[in-house]
Design a protein around this motif. Structure first.
Motif, PDB file in Angstrom:
ATOM      1  N   GLY A  28     -15.965  44.557  -4.701  1.00  0.00           N
ATOM      2  CA  GLY A  28     -15.049  43.503  -4.286  1.00  0.00           C
ATOM      3  C   GLY A  28     -14.843  42.422  -5.324  1.00  0.00           C
ATOM      4  O   GLY A  28     -13.876  41.649  -5.239  1.00  0.00           O
ATOM      5  N   GLU A  29     -15.715  42.354  -6.308  1.00  0.00           N
ATOM      6  CA  GLU A  29     -15.605  41.333  -7.349  1.00  0.00           C
ATOM      7  C   GLU A  29     -14.402  41.633  -8.247  1.00  0.00           C
ATOM      8  O   GLU A  29     -14.125  42.795  -8.579  1.00  0.00           O
ATOM      9  N   ILE A  30     -13.656  40.579  -8.635  1.00  0.00           N
ATOM     10  CA  ILE A  30     -12.512  40.717  -9.539  1.00  0.00           C
ATOM     11  C   ILE A  30     -12.981  40.420 -10.959  1.00  0.00           C
ATOM     12  O   ILE A  30     -13.470  39.319 -11.235  1.00  0.00           O
ATOM     13  N   VAL A  31     -12.823  41.376 -11.833  1.00  0.00           N
ATOM     14  CA  VAL A  31     -13.251  41.233 -13.226  1.00  0.00           C
ATOM     15  C   VAL A  31     -12.080  41.602 -14.133  1.00  0.00           C
ATOM     16  O   VAL A  31     -11.601  42.738 -14.116  1.00  0.00           O
ATOM     17  N   CYS A  32     -11.597  40.627 -14.897  1.00  0.00           N
ATOM     18  CA  CYS A  32     -10.480  40.874 -15.823  1.00  0.00           C
ATOM     19  C   CYS A  32      -9.293  41.498 -15.097  1.00  0.00           C
ATOM     20  O   CYS A  32      -8.664  42.444 -15.599  1.00  0.00           O
ATOM     21  N   TYR A  40     -21.408  47.281 -30.720  1.00  0.00           N
ATOM     22  CA  TYR A  40     -20.008  46.956 -30.445  1.00  0.00           C
ATOM     23  C   TYR A  40     -19.078  47.886 -31.216  1.00  0.00           C
ATOM     24  O   TYR A  40     -18.048  48.324 -30.702  1.00  0.00           O
ATOM     25  N   GLU A  41     -19.450  48.233 -32.444  1.00  0.00           N
ATOM     26  CA  GLU A  41     -18.613  49.133 -33.230  1.00  0.00           C
ATOM     27  C   GLU A  41     -18.570  50.518 -32.608  1.00  0.00           C
ATOM     28  O   GLU A  41     -17.541  51.194 -32.635  1.00  0.00           O
ATOM     29  N   ARG A  42     -19.669  50.956 -32.002  1.00  0.00           N
ATOM     30  CA  ARG A  42     -19.670  52.248 -31.316  1.00  0.00           C
ATOM     31  C   ARG A  42     -18.733  52.214 -30.113  1.00  0.00           C
ATOM     32  O   ARG A  42     -18.040  53.195 -29.819  1.00  0.00           O
ATOM     33  N   THR A  46      -6.093  51.387 -21.058  1.00  0.00           N
ATOM     34  CA  THR A  46      -6.008  50.121 -21.795  1.00  0.00           C
ATOM     35  C   THR A  46      -7.372  49.744 -22.347  1.00  0.00           C
ATOM     36  O   THR A  46      -8.411  50.198 -21.857  1.00  0.00           O
ATOM     37  N   PHE A  47      -7.336  48.920 -23.370  1.00  0.00           N
ATOM     38  CA  PHE A  47      -8.545  48.338 -23.939  1.00  0.00           C
ATOM     39  C   PHE A  47      -8.326  46.847 -24.013  1.00  0.00           C
ATOM     40  O   PHE A  47      -7.358  46.384 -24.628  1.00  0.00           O
ATOM     41  N   LYS A  48      -9.187  46.086 -23.343  1.00  0.00           N
ATOM     42  CA  LYS A  48      -9.080  44.632 -23.359  1.00  0.00           C
ATOM     43  C   LYS A  48     -10.217  44.069 -24.184  1.00  0.00           C
ATOM     44  O   LYS A  48     -11.378  44.451 -24.017  1.00  0.00           O
ATOM     45  N   GLU A  49      -9.868  43.136 -25.040  1.00  0.00           N
ATOM     46  CA  GLU A  49     -10.863  42.547 -25.927  1.00  0.00           C
ATOM     47  C   GLU A  49     -10.572  41.063 -26.062  1.00  0.00           C
ATOM     48  O   GLU A  49      -9.551  40.657 -26.598  1.00  0.00           O
ATOM     49  N   GLY A  50     -11.449  40.262 -25.498  1.00  0.00           N
ATOM     50  CA  GLY A  50     -11.276  38.824 -25.570  1.00  0.00           C
ATOM     51  C   GLY A  50     -12.610  38.128 -25.431  1.00  0.00           C
ATOM     52  O   GLY A  50     -13.648  38.766 -25.228  1.00  0.00           O
ATOM     53  N   SER A  51     -12.588  36.822 -25.521  1.00  0.00           N
ATOM     54  CA  SER A  51     -13.845  36.069 -25.456  1.00  0.00           C
ATOM     55  C   SER A  51     -14.531  36.197 -24.107  1.00  0.00           C
ATOM     56  O   SER A  51     -15.752  36.114 -24.002  1.00  0.00           O
TER      57      SER A  51
END
Length: 324
Positions: free
Chosen positions: A5-9, A52-54, A75-80
């Motif tokens: 139920g948690e909303i993540v990104c 992270y590189e892997r 999709t790939f999401k990448e942010g802080s």
């Protein structure tokens, strides 16, 4: 760990699915209400650049591939505040569950699933991708009995530079299915995947694996030094041609294995026509190459304490990150 139920990104978590070596995997809804698989880098390892590189390499490999048996990268999401990989959701059960419910599998089922598996691995290798962690847990059998291969977290793209996980070594894979060269820390190639395929076919035929032990190190040592038990000894209905093909696929020396998934696939398809006199048995290892039970026990103790040290260090890192 995220809760149902948690909303993540912008994705709604349905349930936790599994913990990989470098990531956590969830079933979720995307913003349009479609089912997806979400992969998040393990938060405890985000500070490690190699890890992270892997993760980024898995994204690159996923975007490169286009095959019905491989989940599509959405999709790939990448942010802080948001790093994730979204993949097509695949309906079905793991090959692990399928084997547990049905093993030993009828020969026609083994040949059908094996043919699909080797065909997908042929495709990967033609694109210079080596999975390096093939196992029943990473294979889904759909309701139509079509297979799908998951988790490219340990995959190698030929020509990519070597990266080393600072908490461990270059030996990736799962002990029950790891080729000897992987155990020795080598990067692996097409023959490494052939070895894992051979182990999976062995397990489908017999309901068990050729090597067993009380711990991972014991099993890994057997991959390096022991002669696998005959599949026909465990399951007499296995045809001699199938046995010869499987035993060739899991030879210790990669030079004496099938050199490609396509060669392995061809012989499985034509097992009844093979000249079995051309198939050599795995030789008994020399005494000098064997580890004693005491040596195995001592190595197990060392690895246990090493893991304890790593776990303590990870706990300290996470604590410091949250109490700056």
């Amino acid at each position: 760990m995220y809760k149902p139920g948690e909303i993540v990104c912008d994705y709604k978590i349905i349930e936790f699915m599994s913990q990989g070596g470098f990531s956590q995997i969830y079933k979720a809804y995307d913003p349009n209400g479609q089912l997806v698989i979400l992969k998040f880098p393990d938060v405890s390892l985000l500070g490690d650049l190699a890890t992270y590189e892997r993760f980024r390499r898995e994204v690159t490999i996923g975007q490169k591939l286009n095959h019905p048996a491989i989940p599509r990268v959405i999709t790939f999401k990448e942010g802080s505040d948001c790093v994730l990989l979204a993949l097509d959701y695949i309906e079905g059960k793991s090959l692990r569950t399928y084997i547990s419910e049905n093993a030993p599998l009828p020969l026609d089922k083994v040949l059908s699933l094996s043919d699909q598996l080797t065909e997908v691995i042929e495709y990967l290798h033609s694109n210079k991708v080596y999975h390096r962690d093939l196992k029943p847990e990473n294979i889904i059998v759909g309701p139509d009995e079509k297979i799908h291969i998951l988790d490219f977290g340990s995959a190698l793209l030929e020509g990519s530079r070597r990266v080393t996980w600072r908490w461990g070594s270059n030996a990736f894979g799962t002990p029950d299915y790891m080729a000897p060269e992987q155990i020795q820390g080598k990067r692996g190639d097409s023959r490494t995947d052939v070895y894992a395929l051979g182990m999976i076919v062995f397990e489908m035929l017999t309901g068990t694996l050729p090597f067993h032990g009380d711990n991972a190190l014991s099993v890994m040592n057997q991959h390096l030094t022991a002669v696998p038990v005959s599949p026909r000894k465990l399951q007499p209905s296995v045809p001699p041609g199938i046995e010869a093909v499987v035993l060739k696929s899991i030879r210790r020396d990669p030079e004496k294995r099938y050199q490609s998934a396509s060669a392995f696939r061809y012989d499985l398809q034509h097992y009844a026509e093979l000249d079995l006199s051309q198939f050599q048995l795995e030789p008994e290892p020399s005494a000098s190459g064997m580890l004693t039970d005491r040596q195995i026990w001592l190595r197990s103790i060392l690895i246990f304490f090493a893991f304890l040290g790593v776990a303590a260090l990870l706990v300290l890192v996470v604590y410091l990150m949250h109490h700056r």
